[in-house]
Scaffold this motif. Structure first.
Motif, PDB file in Angstrom:
ATOM      1  N   HIS A   7       0.742  -1.240  -0.029  1.00  0.00           N
ATOM      2  CA  HIS A   7       0.056  -0.059  -0.090  1.00  0.00           C
ATOM      3  C   HIS A   7       0.960   1.268   0.050  1.00  0.00           C
ATOM      4  O   HIS A   7       0.396   2.241  -0.691  1.00  0.00           O
ATOM      5  CB  HIS A   7      -0.921   0.037   1.081  1.00  0.00           C
ATOM      6  CG  HIS A   7      -1.593   1.042   1.353  1.00  0.00           C
ATOM      7  ND1 HIS A   7      -2.701   1.440   0.573  1.00  0.00           N
ATOM      8  CD2 HIS A   7      -1.779   2.147   2.146  1.00  0.00           C
ATOM      9  CE1 HIS A   7      -3.581   2.387   1.082  1.00  0.00           C
ATOM     10  NE2 HIS A   7      -2.895   2.916   1.896  1.00  0.00           N
TER      11      HIS A   7
ATOM     12  N   HIS B 171       1.187   4.462  -2.658  1.00  0.00           N
ATOM     13  CA  HIS B 171       1.172   5.941  -2.315  1.00  0.00           C
ATOM     14  C   HIS B 171       2.470   6.840  -3.071  1.00  0.00           C
ATOM     15  O   HIS B 171       1.956   7.702  -3.473  1.00  0.00           O
ATOM     16  CB  HIS B 171       1.123   6.307  -0.779  1.00  0.00           C
ATOM     17  CG  HIS B 171      -0.184   6.093  -0.388  1.00  0.00           C
ATOM     18  ND1 HIS B 171      -1.191   6.977  -0.637  1.00  0.00           N
ATOM     19  CD2 HIS B 171      -0.518   5.408   0.912  1.00  0.00           C
ATOM     20  CE1 HIS B 171      -2.307   6.915   0.178  1.00  0.00           C
ATOM     21  NE2 HIS B 171      -1.998   5.861   1.069  1.00  0.00           N
TER      22      HIS B 171
ATOM     23  N   GLY C 222      -2.859   8.360   7.788  1.00  0.00           N
ATOM     24  CA  GLY C 222      -3.482   8.216   8.870  1.00  0.00           C
ATOM     25  C   GLY C 222      -2.837   6.984   9.757  1.00  0.00           C
ATOM     26  O   GLY C 222      -2.573   6.984  11.064  1.00  0.00           O
TER      27      GLY C 222
ATOM     28  N   GLY D 163      -1.206  12.262  10.277  1.00  0.00           N
ATOM     29  CA  GLY D 163      -2.689  11.815   9.909  1.00  0.00           C
ATOM     30  C   GLY D 163      -3.412  11.553  11.526  1.00  0.00           C
ATOM     31  O   GLY D 163      -4.242  12.190  11.538  1.00  0.00           O
TER      32      GLY D 163
ATOM     33  N   PHE E 263      -3.452  14.668  13.578  1.00  0.00           N
ATOM     34  CA  PHE E 263      -4.679  15.369  13.022  1.00  0.00           C
ATOM     35  C   PHE E 263      -6.054  14.836  13.599  1.00  0.00           C
ATOM     36  O   PHE E 263      -6.885  15.631  14.121  1.00  0.00           O
ATOM     37  CB  PHE E 263      -4.584  15.539  11.470  1.00  0.00           C
ATOM     38  CG  PHE E 263      -3.784  16.527  10.967  1.00  0.00           C
ATOM     39  CD1 PHE E 263      -4.051  17.803  11.370  1.00  0.00           C
ATOM     40  CD2 PHE E 263      -2.466  16.221  10.482  1.00  0.00           C
ATOM     41  CE1 PHE E 263      -3.258  18.889  10.622  1.00  0.00           C
ATOM     42  CE2 PHE E 263      -1.681  17.271   9.834  1.00  0.00           C
ATOM     43  CZ  PHE E 263      -1.959  18.563   9.872  1.00  0.00           C
TER      44      PHE E 263
ATOM     45  N   PRO F 252     -12.600  12.340   8.739  1.00  0.00           N
ATOM     46  CA  PRO F 252     -11.115  12.513   9.242  1.00  0.00           C
ATOM     47  C   PRO F 252     -10.937  13.825   9.671  1.00  0.00           C
ATOM     48  O   PRO F 252     -11.310  14.952   8.965  1.00  0.00           O
ATOM     49  CB  PRO F 252     -10.535  12.124   8.137  1.00  0.00           C
ATOM     50  CG  PRO F 252     -11.386  12.273   6.964  1.00  0.00           C
ATOM     51  CD  PRO F 252     -12.746  12.016   7.332  1.00  0.00           C
ATOM     52  N   GLY F 253     -10.038  14.033  10.672  1.00  0.00           N
ATOM     53  CA  GLY F 253      -9.921  15.258  11.277  1.00  0.00           C
ATOM     54  C   GLY F 253      -8.882  16.340  10.482  1.00  0.00           C
ATOM     55  O   GLY F 253      -8.974  17.598  10.715  1.00  0.00           O
TER      56      GLY F 253
ATOM     57  N   PRO G   6      -8.485  17.295   7.173  1.00  0.00           N
ATOM     58  CA  PRO G   6      -9.089  18.181   6.344  1.00  0.00           C
ATOM     59  C   PRO G   6      -9.908  19.335   7.064  1.00  0.00           C
ATOM     60  O   PRO G   6      -9.775  20.550   6.753  1.00  0.00           O
ATOM     61  CB  PRO G   6     -10.113  17.489   5.349  1.00  0.00           C
ATOM     62  CG  PRO G   6      -9.705  16.019   5.419  1.00  0.00           C
ATOM     63  CD  PRO G   6      -8.954  15.897   6.919  1.00  0.00           C
TER      64      PRO G   6
ATOM     65  N   SER H 182      -7.197  21.690   8.765  1.00  0.00           N
ATOM     66  CA  SER H 182      -6.547  22.435   7.809  1.00  0.00           C
ATOM     67  C   SER H 182      -7.585  23.711   7.200  1.00  0.00           C
ATOM     68  O   SER H 182      -7.069  24.820   6.950  1.00  0.00           O
ATOM     69  CB  SER H 182      -5.827  21.929   6.685  1.00  0.00           C
ATOM     70  OG  SER H 182      -6.825  21.178   5.747  1.00  0.00           O
TER      71      SER H 182
ATOM     72  N   GLY I 237      -2.301  10.723   2.592  1.00  0.00           N
ATOM     73  CA  GLY I 237      -3.704  11.195   2.711  1.00  0.00           C
ATOM     74  C   GLY I 237      -3.023  12.864   3.134  1.00  0.00           C
ATOM     75  O   GLY I 237      -3.664  13.881   2.796  1.00  0.00           O
TER      76      GLY I 237
ATOM     77  N   ASN J 101      -2.589  18.112   2.341  1.00  0.00           N
ATOM     78  CA  ASN J 101      -2.596  19.519   3.075  1.00  0.00           C
ATOM     79  C   ASN J 101      -1.886  20.582   2.044  1.00  0.00           C
ATOM     80  O   ASN J 101      -0.581  20.334   2.002  1.00  0.00           O
ATOM     81  CB  ASN J 101      -1.909  19.137   4.159  1.00  0.00           C
ATOM     82  CG  ASN J 101      -1.984  20.496   5.243  1.00  0.00           C
ATOM     83  OD1 ASN J 101      -1.282  21.386   4.857  1.00  0.00           O
ATOM     84  ND2 ASN J 101      -2.856  20.446   6.191  1.00  0.00           N
TER      85      ASN J 101
ATOM     86  N   MET K 150      -5.337  10.590  -1.347  1.00  0.00           N
ATOM     87  CA  MET K 150      -6.085   9.634  -0.481  1.00  0.00           C
ATOM     88  C   MET K 150      -5.917   8.215  -1.081  1.00  0.00           C
ATOM     89  O   MET K 150      -5.532   8.067  -2.333  1.00  0.00           O
ATOM     90  CB  MET K 150      -7.618   9.789  -0.416  1.00  0.00           C
ATOM     91  CG  MET K 150      -8.118  11.261  -0.145  1.00  0.00           C
ATOM     92  SD  MET K 150      -6.988  12.384   0.996  1.00  0.00           S
ATOM     93  CE  MET K 150      -7.697  13.963   0.458  1.00  0.00           C
ATOM     94  N   ASP K 151      -6.435   7.151  -0.293  1.00  0.00           N
ATOM     95  CA  ASP K 151      -6.131   5.697  -1.117  1.00  0.00           C
ATOM     96  C   ASP K 151      -6.965   5.746  -2.267  1.00  0.00           C
ATOM     97  O   ASP K 151      -8.273   6.175  -2.167  1.00  0.00           O
ATOM     98  CB  ASP K 151      -6.752   4.923   0.283  1.00  0.00           C
ATOM     99  CG  ASP K 151      -5.884   4.795   1.363  1.00  0.00           C
ATOM    100  OD1 ASP K 151      -5.004   5.269   1.439  1.00  0.00           O
ATOM    101  OD2 ASP K 151      -6.440   4.281   2.300  1.00  0.00           O
TER     102      ASP K 151
HETATM  103  O1  KG4 Z   1      -3.774   7.705   2.990  1.00  0.00           O
HETATM  104  P1  KG4 Z   1      -5.272   8.212   3.552  1.00  0.00           P
HETATM  105  O2  KG4 Z   1      -6.249   8.337   2.689  1.00  0.00           O
HETATM  106  O3  KG4 Z   1      -5.433   6.851   4.223  1.00  0.00           O
HETATM  107  C1  KG4 Z   1      -4.539   6.066   5.091  1.00  0.00           C
HETATM  108  O4  KG4 Z   1      -3.931   5.242   4.751  1.00  0.00           O
HETATM  109  O5  KG4 Z   1      -4.328   6.420   6.413  1.00  0.00           O
HETATM  110  O6  KG4 Z   1      -4.859   9.173   4.791  1.00  0.00           O
HETATM  111  C2  KG4 Z   1      -5.874   9.708   5.575  1.00  0.00           C
HETATM  112  C3  KG4 Z   1      -5.316  10.645   6.490  1.00  0.00           C
HETATM  113  C4  KG4 Z   1      -6.273  10.941   7.784  1.00  0.00           C
HETATM  114  O7  KG4 Z   1      -5.509  10.803   8.802  1.00  0.00           O
HETATM  115  C5  KG4 Z   1      -6.795  12.513   7.408  1.00  0.00           C
HETATM  116  O8  KG4 Z   1      -7.045  13.326   8.641  1.00  0.00           O
HETATM  117  C6  KG4 Z   1      -5.359  13.076   6.643  1.00  0.00           C
HETATM  118  O9  KG4 Z   1      -5.059  11.858   5.778  1.00  0.00           O
HETATM  119  N1  KG4 Z   1      -5.549  14.052   5.765  1.00  0.00           N
HETATM  120  C7  KG4 Z   1      -5.209  15.457   5.891  1.00  0.00           C
HETATM  121  C8  KG4 Z   1      -5.736  16.134   4.893  1.00  0.00           C
HETATM  122  N2  KG4 Z   1      -6.595  15.257   4.091  1.00  0.00           N
HETATM  123  C9  KG4 Z   1      -6.424  14.278   4.685  1.00  0.00           C
HETATM  124  N3  KG4 Z   1      -4.429  15.764   7.049  1.00  0.00           N
HETATM  125  C10 KG4 Z   1      -4.096  17.052   6.971  1.00  0.00           C
HETATM  126  N4  KG4 Z   1      -4.549  18.003   5.860  1.00  0.00           N
HETATM  127  C11 KG4 Z   1      -5.282  17.441   5.048  1.00  0.00           C
HETATM  128  N5  KG4 Z   1      -5.739  18.477   4.178  1.00  0.00           N
END
Ligand code: KG4
Ligand code: ZN
Length: 359
Positions: A110, A114, A136, A162, A165, A177-178, A180, A183, A291, A295, A324-325
């Motif tokens: 995975h 990314h 995350g 993540g 956040f 998720p926190g 976005p 930010s 993810g 930001n 994102m995934d």
């Molecule tokens: O890669 P992802 O979609 O899933 C995982 O593999 O974890 O990442 C999700 C993470 C979450 O913790 C989310 O809060 C964070 O990415 N995330 C952000 C933003 N958009 C998503 N963190 C900070 N700023 C953002 N704009």
């Protein structure tokens, strides 16, 4: 070569058909079923619910993506790391399809997915490269000397960026998720308002730690009055027995300032360690992915920090939707492996929730 990518390691069921050749990879069709609304009720991903939702969605999504399309030449499947409940659904679907249609399989990590998200729509990584993966579940700096050759430089010792956040957002009563949400609120805040710690900023390695920052945020909320917001009082009553709005010390500080300060503390550490790695290893490319790479302040600030280095590496980060995934990134990573004949038989494919890249 048509690559069918399948991703189900967390809370997104995603399927993509990607056309890859020496010219690069182009998405033909991509579809993702997000489970965020369901998990929001619980403030985080519930593995058992995630598994059931993936099982419900995966075959209809594969059917949708392959409708009126040529049969794929290979299947690229995320087999780890991630939640076992989701990985099993994806790998079993891929095994069945591989067996029934005699399509070769590639087992994709995975995190490697990314990294390769930056190559969607025919962009290229020049090697050696360094990737900062921030999501995350992960915060890792990885050296990639050549395609598929990963060496871990450092990783978080506790919470991922993540996760920090997400956990602090939960303290503020913001939805999952926190990242976005924080930010978004940070946009109009003052990043210097609160001097949060920058954990491990000065440590002589490439590791990270974010659990202490989350605790510092918690104690700040306990000890100060945050104007213009409603904090979840019940949370504080439960955690500390009392909750008081009376401390006037920080009456001027708003939730926007709080979020901007937290965001700055997290991004400062990420940028400092990545810049240090760039200076030591002098890579051709720095990849920011995962993810948290969505930001915008992090994207801009890391680009700025790298651009003043000599030599300055190329800075690559995926389009926001591919941070994102998603399954397109798994297909692209799978194609890179297929060019090196790195296939797996359906009999040998296994979900591996703890698959670590480059250790
Ligand atoms: O890669 P992802 O979609 O899933 C995982 O593999 O974890 O990442 C999700 C993470 C979450 O913790 C989310 O809060 C964070 O990415 N995330 C952000 C933003 N958009 C998503 N963190 C900070 N700023 C953002 N704009
Ligand atoms: Zn991810």
């Amino acid at each position: 070569m048509h690559v069918l990518g399948i991703e189900s390691s967390c809370d997104d069921t995603s399927v993509a058909l990607v056309n890859c050749s020496e010219k690069g990879c182009f998405v033909i069709r991509e579809t993702t079923a997000s489970q965020i609304e369901i998990h929001q009720k619980y403030g985080g991903v519930v593995p058992e619910i995630a598994g059931r939702m993936h099982a419900e969605k995966i075959v209809p999504l594969i059917e949708k993506v392959l409708k009126n399309q040529p049969s794929p030449d290979i299947i690229a499947i995320t087999s780890g790391p991630g939640l076992i409940t989701g990985l099993i659904v994806g790998t079993e679907a891929a095994r069945a399809l591989s067996w029934a249609k005699k399509i070769p399989l590639v087992a994709v990590n995975h995190i490697a997915g990314h990294v390769h998200a930056v190559e969607i729509e025919a962009k290229k990584i020049s090697y050696p490269a360094i990737a900062l993966i921030v999501s995350g579940g992960h915060t890792e700096l990885i050296l990639i000397d050549e395609p598929n050759n990963y060496k871990l430089l450092g990783a978080t010792l506790d919470d991922a960026a993540g996760e920090c956040f997400d956990k602090v957002a939960k303290l503020l009563g913001l939805p999952y998720p926190g990242g976005p949400e924080i930010s978004r609120l940070a946009k109009t805040g003052r990043a210097q308002a609160i001097d949060f710690p920058r954990p491990m900023l000065k440590s002589n390695d490439y590791n990270f730690s974010f659990a202490g920052l989350k605790t510092a945020a918690l104690y700040w909320l306990r000890d100060n009055k945050l104007a213009a917001t409603k904090i979840t009082e019940t949370f504080f009553q439960k955690a500390f027995g009392v909750f008081s709005w009376d401390n006037p010390r920080s009456a001027e500080i708003t939730i926007h300032d709080f979020c901007a300060s937290l965001e700055k503390a997290i991004t400062d550490v990420l940028i400092s360690k990545t810049t240090k790695a760039a200076q030591e290893f002098k890579p051709q490319t720095i990849v920011l992915c995962g993810g948290v790479a969505a930001n915008r302040k992090l994207r801009r600030a890391l680009d700025d920090a790298l651009s003043v280095l000599s030599p300055a590496p190329q800075f690559r980060t995926p389009a926001v939707k591919h941070c994102m995934d998603n399954a397109a990134m798994i297909a692209v990573a799978g194609y890179t492996q297929a060019t090196k004949k790195n296939f797996t038989t359906w009999q040998n494919l296994r979900a591996d929730p703890n698959w670590e890249l480059g250790r």
